[in-house]
Structure formats: structure tokens, C-alpha cells
Enzyme design. Structure first.
Site, PDB file in Angstrom:
ATOM      1  N   ASP A   1       0.342  -1.229  -0.365  1.00  0.00           N
ATOM      2  CA  ASP A   1       0.068   0.721  -0.276  1.00  0.00           C
ATOM      3  C   ASP A   1       0.805   1.560   0.040  1.00  0.00           C
ATOM      4  O   ASP A   1       1.149   2.427  -1.118  1.00  0.00           O
ATOM      5  CB  ASP A   1      -0.662  -0.151   1.318  1.00  0.00           C
ATOM      6  CG  ASP A   1      -2.071  -0.818   1.244  1.00  0.00           C
ATOM      7  OD1 ASP A   1      -2.605  -1.135   0.679  1.00  0.00           O
ATOM      8  OD2 ASP A   1      -2.105  -1.625   2.123  1.00  0.00           O
ATOM      9  N   SER A   2       1.535   1.203   0.828  1.00  0.00           N
ATOM     10  CA  SER A   2       2.750   2.393   0.993  1.00  0.00           C
ATOM     11  C   SER A   2       4.136   2.794   0.108  1.00  0.00           C
ATOM     12  O   SER A   2       4.043   3.946  -0.151  1.00  0.00           O
ATOM     13  CB  SER A   2       3.820   2.376   2.368  1.00  0.00           C
ATOM     14  OG  SER A   2       2.791   2.308   3.554  1.00  0.00           O
TER      15      SER A   2
END
Length: 399
Positions: free
Chosen positions: A172-173
Site C-alpha cells: 500500500d505504501s
């Protein structure tokens, strides 16, 4: 001192969890006015708004980080009146950020074509599991799936165990970081042409981008990388070594650095020993060399060993946890962590703004705010709605 580098730009953030909102955090950290859109809150529902508001080990302290520096408003994007309000916000903004499943914004009449008709210079940042096109685009896609298909899960962990999570939501990051990078590229293009565009950041592709030479190693040499635990195969010495009170990582694989390690060990003969003198020789005897070094490091405390490595110019470091970060003088000197005032959490420390810009440094101005904290001010100041307008929309569940 100047404001953040993105001061004067405005981003509307619609989405939740990490893959989209972390991109918004990065931009807000550097001065962009980020207006986060969440569904109207039900006062009786403690889980209202972005689920990140409930996340955190022990206490829900994640949203104060990922929601920092953002304004927060409520808006029902399923309601045609809410959709029209978003269009009005987009007309006055530079970026639109969303991380819904592809097709959701189009279903609401808020796809790129529709929003670009309102604002041709709009940069629409779209983060999803598999991207906006291709046969997998409609699939639900969390970060864990992107990490698996992008390749990192297969390489994380020890070879004796199943593929591991790396301990943070790295997929996600990464997708959010690439989305932010793409937004800056698109902004430069707009400066030259006046044209907006779509930034399409897929989680699996963000992970894939970090996979080094794993694909050509296979296509050219038939080699498939697998999990190797704490070592880099045939790169030695570079590993975690035991001390009397813990362990440290030593990276001395370059010939000259290995020679300095040998001096520290009072074994200069190892640097010229044919078994260890070259990169390839050390790689061929990696386990043997690691065992030899580990027998030596066991006689030191971590602090004494780190001091010795520093004195000999050998890269080494303790494997930090949060308490180590808070106590470290280098972290303190660079203000890598910052304490942020919060009405509920009295000892709220978090990572500072990165990277550090010399002329326009970013800043943590405030932590993530309660849902809808800026609803009235944004609709008043940006859209010119009256108190009666806002009250009516709130009563009808539009905001």
C-alpha cells in the site's frame, strides 16, 4: 522561511485505508492543502469514516499520522447532490485522489472524463490493486495481494517457513509513494502544457518496480530467487551477528571494508587468505565466514561492538525498535521523530516529514482531525455556501 514546496496546491482526497491516504499524507506534509472526503458520520457509529480511524496496536493512533495536516469534510458521493458538490470542489483544485475499486467513480459520474470537463488541468491520482485497465482491474485488491503477485512475499522470510509479511503494509505504501511521484511528474507536464492527466498507480506494479533484477535473472539465466532469510546470497559478510546483549548487523562485503573488519577482529590474515580475500571467495564460503565472525562478536556487548566497528569504518547498526529510535542521538539531532499535540493522546510521537528540503521544509502542523472537522469552513470559504445551505445539506444526509 517559505511554506512547504507544495504550498498553493489543493488536493481532494476520496478513499480510505492506506494506499490512497498515504499519498495524501505525503503531499500534505509538504504544504499541499489536502481536503479529505468521508461519508457523513452517524454519531451512534464509532466506526464511521475512514477505517484507519480505528487502527493502531493498543490505541487507535494510526489515523493521527496518516490523517495529519489534512482538512476533513463529510460528503455523500452516492447522492447526486454530493456528486455535484465534489465537482464544484474539483473546479477549484489541482488534484483528485481516490483509491476505490476501478469503475466506482465512473458509476457515480465522477470518472476522469467527467471531472476533466469541469477542470481540464485536473490531475487525477488513482490507486488500486491492479490498475485501471487489464483483465484484473475490476478485482478487489488489497496490499497483501499486490505484495504476493508483485513478488515481495515470495522473498520475505526464512527459507524454512512460508512466505512472510514484512511487518508493515509495504505494498500500500509503495503504491501511494509512486502515486505521489506520478503526481509531481504530471504537475510538471501541466506547467508546460496546461494539460491534466491520470496517474494510474497499481499496488502490484509498485511492488514489482522494487524487485531489482529478479525477472531478467530468470529470463536470461533461468535463476529464480527464493527466500534467503537474513543474508544476501553470495554477498559476504553481510548478516546479523550475536552479541552478549542482543545482535547487530554488520555489512562488510566490499574488499576494502572486509579488510577493515579483519583489522578490528585482530585477524588481518583473513583479508589475504585466499578463502576470503575476494568477493567471490567470500560468497562461496558465506556460511563458514558468518560462523567465524559470529564466534568473535559473541564476546562483545552491542554498544562496544558498534563503537569498534565505527572506529574501523565498518558499516554496522543495531536492529531498532521504537524505543531505540526515540533514544538515538542521531534521530534527535535530525528531528526524525516529532511529538505532536493531540487532545486525546498525550505522548503522541510520530515520524517527521521526509525528505528534508533545505528551502521549503515540510512540517507536521496538526494530527489527523475528527471526522468532518472542517466541513463548515471548507463549504463556506471554498464554495460560498451559507449556514442555511450547510444545515440543510447536513439534515438531508448529503454532508
Amino acid at each position: 522561511m517559505a511554506q512547504g514546496a507544495l504550498d498553493g496546491l489543493r488536493l481532494i482526497e476520496a478513499g480510505q485505508l492506506i494506499a490512497g491516504p498515504f499519498c495524501g499524507q505525503l503531499m500534505a506534509d509538504h504544504g499541499c492543502e489536502v481536503i479529505k472526503v468521508e461519508p457523513p458520520a452517524d454519531p451512534s457509529d464509532p466506526g464511521a469514516g475512514d477505517p484507519m480511524r480505528q487502527w493502531g496496536r493498543g490505541k487507535p493512533v494510526w489515523y493521527p499520522v496518516i490523517g495529519r495536516n489534512k482538512k476533513t469534510i463529510t460528503l455523500n458521493l452516492r447522492d447526486p447532490r454530493g456528486q455535484e458538490l465534489l465537482r464544484r470542489l474539483v473546479r477549484k483544485s489541482d488534484f483528485m485522489l481516490e483509491n476505490f475499486r476501478p469503475g466506482t467513480m465512473e458509476k457515480w459520474g465522477l470518472g476522469y472524463e467527467a471531472l476533466a470537463a469541469e477542470n481540464p488541468g485536473l490531475i487525477m491520482i488513482r490507486v488500486s490493486g491492479f490498475g485501471q485497465t487489464g483483465p484484473y482491474a475490476p478485482r478487489a485488491g488489497y496490499g497483501s495481494i499486490g505484495e504476493a503477485m508483485g513478488g515481495i512475499r515470495n522473498l520475505a522470510g526464512d527459507p524454512s517457513s512460508p512466505p512472510s509479511r514484512v511487518g508493515i503494509s509495504i505494498g500500500d505504501s509503495l503504491a501511494a509513494t509512486f502515486a505521489c511521484l506520478g503526481a509531481m511528474m504530471a504537475l510538471h507536464h501541466r506547467h508546460r502544457t496546461g494539460e491534466g492527466q491520470v496517474v494510474d498507480s497499481a499496488i502490484y506494479e509498485a511492488v514489482l518496480a522494487m524487485m531489482e533484477s529478479t525477472v531478467p535473472e530468470y529470463t536470461e539465466g533461468g535463476y529464480t530467487r527464493e527466500r534467503t532469510g537474513s543474508i544476501l546470497p553470495e554477498i559476504a559478510p553481510s548478516n546479523v551477528y550475536p552479541c552478549t546483549d542482543g545482535e547487530i548487523l554488520i555489512a562488510a562485503n566490499q574488499d576494502s571494508v572486509f579488510a577493515r573488519l579483519c583489522e578490528a577482529m585482530e585477524r588481518p590474515d583473513l583479508a589475504t587468505d585466499p578463502r576470503y580475500a575476494t568477493h567471490h571467495a567470500r560468497g562461496a564460503r558465506q556460511a563458514e565466514l558468518d560462523a567465524l565472525i559470529a564466534d568473535w562478536t559473541r564476546g562483545f556487548s552491542a554498544a562496544d561492538l558498534l563503537a569498534l566497528m565505527d572506529a574501523h569504518g565498518v558499516p554496522a547498526g543495531k536492529i531498532y525498535k521504537a524505543p531505540d529510535m526515540l533514544d538515538d542521538p542521531h534521530f534527535k539531532a535530525r528531528e526524525a521523530l516529532v511529538k505532536v499535540a493531540h487532545p486525546q493522546f498525550r505522548n503522541l510521537w510520530m515520524q517527521n516529514v521526509f525528505p528534508k528540503l533545505s528551502a521549503t521544509p515540510g512540517k507536521v502542523n496538526w494530527p489527523g482531525q475528527p471526522i468532518g472537522a472542517h466541513t463548515d469552513s471548507v463549504y463556506h470559504e471554498l464554495l460560498g455556501l451559507s449556514d442555511d445551505d450547510i444545515a440543510g445539506l447536513r439534515q438531508e444526509g448529503v454532508i
